[in-house]
Design a protein around this motif. Structure first.
Motif, short mmCIF file in Angstrom:
data_model
loop_
_atom_site.label_atom_id
_atom_site.label_comp_id
_atom_site.label_asym_id
_atom_site.label_seq_id
_atom_site.Cartn_x
_atom_site.Cartn_y
_atom_site.Cartn_z
N VAL A 155 0.85 -1.19 0.00
CA VAL A 155 0.00 0.00 0.00
C VAL A 155 0.88 1.25 0.00
CG1 VAL A 155 -0.25 0.06 2.55
CG2 VAL A 155 -1.97 1.18 1.11
N ARG A 156 0.49 2.22 -0.82
CA ARG A 156 1.16 3.53 -0.82
C ARG A 156 0.08 4.57 -1.08
NH1 ARG A 156 4.48 0.35 -3.83
NH2 ARG A 156 3.32 0.91 -5.70
N ALA A 157 0.24 5.75 -0.47
CA ALA A 157 -0.70 6.84 -0.74
C ALA A 157 0.07 8.13 -0.95
CB ALA A 157 -1.67 7.00 0.43
N GLY A 158 -0.12 8.73 -2.11
CA GLY A 158 0.41 10.07 -2.34
C GLY A 158 -0.61 11.06 -1.81
N LEU A 159 -0.12 12.07 -1.10
CA LEU A 159 -1.03 13.06 -0.49
C LEU A 159 -1.00 14.36 -1.27
CD1 LEU A 159 -0.16 12.43 3.27
CD2 LEU A 159 -2.05 11.45 1.91
N LEU A 160 -2.15 15.02 -1.34
CA LEU A 160 -2.23 16.33 -1.98
C LEU A 160 -2.26 17.40 -0.91
CD1 LEU A 160 -4.05 14.22 -3.87
CD2 LEU A 160 -4.42 16.30 -5.17
N ALA A 161 -1.44 18.42 -1.07
CA ALA A 161 -1.44 19.61 -0.20
C ALA A 161 -1.11 19.28 1.26
CB ALA A 161 -2.78 20.32 -0.31
N ALA A 162 -0.27 18.27 1.45
CA ALA A 162 0.06 17.86 2.83
C ALA A 162 1.36 18.49 3.33
CB ALA A 162 0.17 16.34 2.90
N GLY A 163 2.05 19.21 2.49
CA GLY A 163 3.33 19.80 2.89
C GLY A 163 3.87 20.66 1.78
N PRO A 164 5.08 21.12 1.90
CA PRO A 164 5.63 21.98 0.85
C PRO A 164 5.81 21.26 -0.49
CG PRO A 164 7.26 21.57 2.60
CD PRO A 164 5.97 20.97 3.06
N ALA A 165 6.11 19.97 -0.44
CA ALA A 165 6.32 19.20 -1.68
C ALA A 165 5.35 18.00 -1.68
CB ALA A 165 7.76 18.70 -1.74
N PRO A 166 5.04 17.47 -2.87
CA PRO A 166 4.24 16.24 -2.92
C PRO A 166 4.92 15.16 -2.09
CG PRO A 166 4.55 17.16 -5.13
CD PRO A 166 5.43 17.95 -4.22
N CYS A 167 4.13 14.39 -1.34
CA CYS A 167 4.75 13.40 -0.44
C CYS A 167 3.87 12.17 -0.29
CB CYS A 167 5.03 14.01 0.93
SG CYS A 167 3.55 14.49 1.82
N LEU A 168 4.49 11.10 0.19
CA LEU A 168 3.77 9.88 0.52
C LEU A 168 3.24 9.95 1.95
CD1 LEU A 168 6.26 7.29 -1.00
CD2 LEU A 168 3.83 7.44 -1.62
N ALA A 169 2.11 9.30 2.20
CA ALA A 169 1.62 9.20 3.57
C ALA A 169 2.61 8.37 4.37
CB ALA A 169 0.25 8.54 3.59
N PRO A 170 3.15 8.90 5.46
CA PRO A 170 4.19 8.16 6.19
C PRO A 170 3.62 6.95 6.95
CG PRO A 170 3.77 10.33 7.20
CD PRO A 170 2.89 10.24 6.01
N GLY A 171 4.40 5.87 6.94
CA GLY A 171 4.11 4.72 7.81
C GLY A 171 2.96 3.83 7.42
N LEU A 172 2.38 4.06 6.22
CA LEU A 172 1.17 3.30 5.85
C LEU A 172 1.47 1.80 5.71
CD1 LEU A 172 -1.52 4.62 5.49
CD2 LEU A 172 -1.14 4.68 3.02
N ALA A 173 2.56 1.48 5.02
CA ALA A 173 2.88 0.07 4.81
C ALA A 173 3.12 -0.63 6.15
CB ALA A 173 4.11 -0.06 3.91
N GLU A 174 3.83 0.04 7.06
CA GLU A 174 4.10 -0.55 8.39
C GLU A 174 2.78 -0.84 9.12
OE1 GLU A 174 5.56 1.94 7.02
OE2 GLU A 174 7.73 1.80 7.29
N SER A 175 1.79 0.02 8.96
CA SER A 175 0.51 -0.17 9.65
C SER A 175 -0.35 -1.25 9.02
CB SER A 175 -0.31 1.13 9.64
OG SER A 175 0.36 2.17 10.29
N MET A 176 -0.22 -1.45 7.68
CA MET A 176 -1.25 -2.25 7.00
C MET A 176 -0.76 -3.55 6.36
SD MET A 176 -3.51 0.79 5.25
CE MET A 176 -4.79 -0.33 4.69
N VAL A 177 0.47 -3.57 5.86
CA VAL A 177 0.90 -4.75 5.08
C VAL A 177 0.96 -5.99 5.98
CG1 VAL A 177 2.83 -5.76 3.79
CG2 VAL A 177 2.10 -3.42 3.32
N GLY A 178 0.40 -7.08 5.45
CA GLY A 178 0.39 -8.35 6.18
C GLY A 178 -0.84 -8.50 7.07
N ARG A 179 -1.72 -7.49 7.06
CA ARG A 179 -2.91 -7.56 7.92
C ARG A 179 -4.18 -7.60 7.07
NH1 ARG A 179 0.12 -3.58 11.34
NH2 ARG A 179 0.97 -4.91 12.97
#
Ligand SMILES: Cc1cc2nc3c(=O)[nH]c(=O)nc-3n(C[C@H](O)[C@H](O)[C@H](O)COP(=O)(O)OP(=O)(O)OC[C@H]3O[C@@H](n4cnc5c(N)ncnc54)[C@H](O)[C@@H]3O)c2cc1C
Length: 289
Positions: free
Chosen positions: A212-236
Motif C-alpha cells: 500500500v502507498r498513498a500520495g497526499l495532496l497539499a500535505a506539505g511543501p512538496a508532494p509526499c507519501l503518507a508516512p508509515g502506511l505500509a508498516e501499519s497495514m501490510v500483512g494484515r
C-alpha cells in the motif's frame, strides 16, 4: 497583467533544446503553458527565452511493454484521463487526471509540465508517488531515471537540473490484486485541492494487504507519501478499524502549513478524511462518504 518580454524558440529537435538550455540559467521550457503563462503574467517568472517543446516527437507517445507503462511528457491531461491503455493499466492516474482543473486546461496542460512544476496540491505527483513511478529525465549527457519519492524535493522544487527535460514517466503495472482509490476535497470541482489522497494497494484473495502507498495532496511543501502506511497495514486483513489506525499514525507525522483555505489542524483533518476514504474505497469497505 502582461508578461515581461522574452524571446521565443519553437524547438524542432532535442539538440536545439540542449543548446538553448546550456546558454544560461534564464532559459525556460514551455509545454502546455497552463502553469508557466500565469506565472509570467504575474511576473513571478521572467525568463529571457522560452523554448517551446511541444513539437518534439521524442517526448510523445504511450506504450506498455513487460508490465511497464511509459507515458511521454507531452501527453495532455485529457489524454491521460481517456487513453484506453492508461484507463486499463493505471486507472488511478486516469482518475487523478479527471480532477485536474477544467476541460480547457486539461486540453492544453501536459503530464510532464504538471510533474516538473512540482506543486504539492496537484493530482499527478500524488498519483505517481502512489504508483511507484520512475521519472525519466534527459539531458545532452544522456538519461537519468529518478524514483518519484526522490523527484519532489521541496516547495515547487524537483530533482530536475536546469539542463534536463522531463522526457516520460514509467509505471509498473499488471500486479496481482492491484486496487486503488482517489479522493480530493476542493472548494469547487476544478480548483486546486485543499487536501486529497491517491491510494495504490495490492490485496490478497484472503483480504490481506500485500502492498500500500498513498500520495497526499497539499500535505506539505512538496508532494509526499503518507508516512508509515505500509508498516501499519501490510500483512494484515484490512477493515475499517485498521484503516482508522493507519490514518491516525500517518497524520501524527504530518504538519500541513496553514494557508488561505484553513489552519494546519483543519487541513490535517481534511487530508486524514480523504486518506481514510481513499483507502476504504481501494479495499471496497462500503460507504465511504
Ligand atoms: C485556472 C487553473 C487551474 C488549475 N488547476 C489545477 C489543478 O487543480 N491541479 C493541477 O495539478 N494543476 C492545475 N493547473 C495547472 C495545470 O495542470 C498545468 O497544465 C500543469 O501544472 C503544467 O503543465 P503544462 O504543460 O501547462 O506546463 P507549463 O505551464 O508549460 O510548464 C510548467 C513548468 O514545468 C516546466 N516544464 C514543462 N514541461 C517540461 C518538461 N517536459 N521538462 C522539464 N520542464 C518542463 C516549465 O519550464 C515550467 O517551469 C491549473 C491551471 C490553471 C490555469
Amino acid at each position: 497583467m502582461k508578461p515581461p518580454s522574452f524571446d521565443y524558440l519553437r524547438a524542432s529537435s532535442l539538440d536545439e533544446v540542449w543548446n538553448a538550455l546550456n546558454r544560461d540559467d534564464d532559459v525556460k521550457v514551455i509545454a502546455g503553458g497552463q502553469s508557466l503563462v500565469p506565472l509570467l503574467s504575474l511576473r513571478l517568472a521572467s525568463p529571457s527565452l522560452l523554448v517551446d517543446i511541444t513539437q518534439l516527437k521524442e517526448l510523445m507517445g504511450i506504450s506498455c511493454d513487460s508490465n511497464v507503462l511509459r507515458i511521454g511528457a507531452l501527453t495532455r491531461h485529457t489524454t491521460v484521463e481517456k487513453h484506453p491503455l492508461i484507463v486499463a493499466q493505471a486507472p488511478l492516474l486516469a482518475q487523478a487526471a479527471s480532477w485536474v482543473a477544467h476541460p480547457q486546461i486539461r486540453n492544453r496542460g501536459t503530464l510532464g509540465g504538471a510533474v516538473a512544476h512540482g506543486d504539492s496540491a496537484a493530482e499527478f505527483p500524488a498519483a505517481l508517488l502512489a504508483l511507484d513511478a520512475t521519472i525519466i529525465a534527459w539531458s545532452r549527457g544522456g538519461e537519468r531515471r529518478i524514483p518519484a519519492p526522490n523527484f519532489f524535493e521541496a516547495y515547487f522544487t524537483t530533482a530536475l537540473a536546469h539542463d534536463e527535460l522531463l522526457a516520460a514517466v514509467e509505471l509498473p503495472v499488471g500486479r496481482a490484486g492491484a486496487t486503488w482509490g482517489f479522493e480530493e476535497f476542493a472548494r469547487r470541482r476544478g480548483d486546486y485541492a485543499i487536501g486529497g489522497a491517491a491510494v495504490y494497494a495490492e490485496r490478497g484473495g484472503d483480504g490481506v494487504c500485500r502492498a500500500v502507498r498513498a500520495g497526499l495532496l497539499a500535505a506539505g511543501p512538496a508532494p509526499c507519501l503518507a508516512p508509515g502506511l505500509a508498516e501499519s497495514m501490510v500483512g494484515r486483513v484490512v477493515d475499517a478499524h485498521l484503516i482508522d489506525c493507519a490514518v491516525a499514525a500517518a497524520l501524527g507525522q504530518l504538519t500541513p502549513g496553514a494557508n488561505v483555505h484553513g489552519g494546519s489542524e483543519y487541513r490535517r483533518a481534511v487530508i486524514g478524511e480523504m486518506l481514510r476514504r481513499a483507502l476504504a474505497s481501494a479495499f471496497e469497505l462500503g460507504e465511504v462518504a
